[in-house]
Write an enzyme that holds these catalytic residues in place. Sequence first.
Site, mmCIF file in Angstrom:
data_model
loop_
_atom_site.group_PDB
_atom_site.id
_atom_site.type_symbol
_atom_site.label_atom_id
_atom_site.label_comp_id
_atom_site.label_asym_id
_atom_site.label_seq_id
_atom_site.Cartn_x
_atom_site.Cartn_y
_atom_site.Cartn_z
ATOM 1 N N ASN A 33 -7.151 2.610 2.665
ATOM 2 C CA ASN A 33 -7.694 3.355 1.535
ATOM 3 C C ASN A 33 -7.635 2.553 0.229
ATOM 4 O OD1 ASN A 33 -7.007 5.329 -0.888
ATOM 5 N ND2 ASN A 33 -8.492 6.294 0.455
ATOM 6 N N ALA A 34 -6.459 2.003 -0.080
ATOM 7 C CA ALA A 34 -6.300 1.318 -1.364
ATOM 8 C C ALA A 34 -7.077 -0.004 -1.399
ATOM 9 C CB ALA A 34 -4.824 1.078 -1.649
ATOM 10 N N LYS A 71 9.441 11.572 -1.137
ATOM 11 C CA LYS A 71 8.636 10.835 -0.150
ATOM 12 C C LYS A 71 8.969 11.364 1.229
ATOM 13 C CE LYS A 71 5.732 7.311 -0.021
ATOM 14 N NZ LYS A 71 4.880 6.835 -1.121
HETATM 15 N N1 GLU Z 1 1.340 7.906 -1.656
HETATM 16 C C1 GLU Z 1 0.863 7.638 -2.978
HETATM 17 C C2 GLU Z 1 1.895 6.827 -3.744
HETATM 18 O O1 GLU Z 1 2.716 6.159 -3.171
HETATM 19 C C3 GLU Z 1 0.419 8.889 -3.700
HETATM 20 C C4 GLU Z 1 1.473 9.915 -3.915
HETATM 21 C C5 GLU Z 1 0.980 11.229 -4.477
HETATM 22 O O2 GLU Z 1 -0.199 11.353 -4.763
HETATM 23 O O3 GLU Z 1 1.807 12.120 -4.593
HETATM 24 O O4 GLU Z 1 1.888 6.769 -4.943
#
Ligand code: GLU
Length: 413
Positions: free
Chosen positions: A219-220, A104
Amino acid sequence: MTADNPFQRAKAQLKKAGIKAGFSAKELEVLAEVSAVHEKELSVTVSGEKIKLMAFRVQHNDSRGPFKGGIRFHPEVNMDEVKALAFWMSMKCAVVGIPFGGGKGGVEVDAKSLSEKEYEDVSRAYIRGMAEHIGPDRDIPAPDVYTNPQVMAWMLDEYEKIKKRKAPGVITGKPLALGGSKARDYATAQGGVFALKQAADLLDLPPFKTRVAVQGFGNAGMHAARILSGIGYKIVAVSDSKGGIYDEHGLDIKKLIDHKKATGKVLGFEHTKDISNEDVLELESEVLIPAALGGVITPQNAGRIKAKIIVELANGPITPEADDILYKNDVFVIPDILANAGGVAVSYFEWVQNNMGYYWEEDEVLEKLGQLMFKAFRAVYETSKRLSIDMRTAAFVVGARRILEAEKLRGNI
Ligand code: GLU
């Protein structure tokens, strides 16, 4: 306990799963271990002034494949939060059975205050700072809070300039024109809807009998409201960072999306009652979808939640103490590492398409996503029944077992 420190919270969740599944102390240690942390100071010009921004990339575990996970731009980003999010990504990828580990990233910045040019500068500076640590077979970033396909495009471009070659698989969530996947833009919400349908079947809650409240209209949350209202669910409340709106008869989501695009907020939408962001969590609805930030459901409000199902599209919205209260109250929580895994699942499909250089149609992507979410939900649900544990703990057990299997095969345990 430390509900306010996300990494402690993540470790508490892991420990709970470890006790239920009988993991050894050594196994728990391996699962909690962070492989690498990278911290950089980015120099960028914002409002005519040269400033420094803290940037992070945490690589948690790569026993099952390259590190994978988004990059968030947020003023409260910090190392502990990014560590927790990286750890959750390892678990998430394992739960849905895709060959990635967890990573992350974050930049401590108020994205809303940036001009388009400044947004681009921050995005490119991040990649200059982290380029040596990422790569299509090493660590693959993606969008997260306040980052989007355009940000991914700038980041990809910067990476390819530094490396002097094309590398579309270095980052996912890209625009279609740069090798993105169809359906990636709404995949997080779509995956959550696939999971919700299974939970709703178990609880005998057909769409026409089901009211939904959504916290967060990014987005979500926005896509979740759109998809659910399209299949007959009644969306009675939504909120964003500026406040929420309520209509017991159900909101017209198409019109609301236009309103949000025009005004930048959901407040002020026709014929609705204003409510606070916190009210959205506690009102009368069968389904609650926290789709904003973490730590919003705590022991202070958990007992007042009326929903029968919570779909965690946000990462980490429920603290461990609140989890216990919800479980006692028979609330069916679909945990983040399952509920929002559709995003990273389609990121995986994007990366596969980039590696093949061959691109799928939207229905093919959706079909694959549906199957993957179905399988993951069954694995977690069956584990929760077998061990008499909540869905989150079960998801951790499923994910952790898969990571441990890889670690054992590598001879690390
Ligand atoms: N940020 C999104 C998550 O927390 C997507 C991560 C990704 O696609 O690598 O799952």
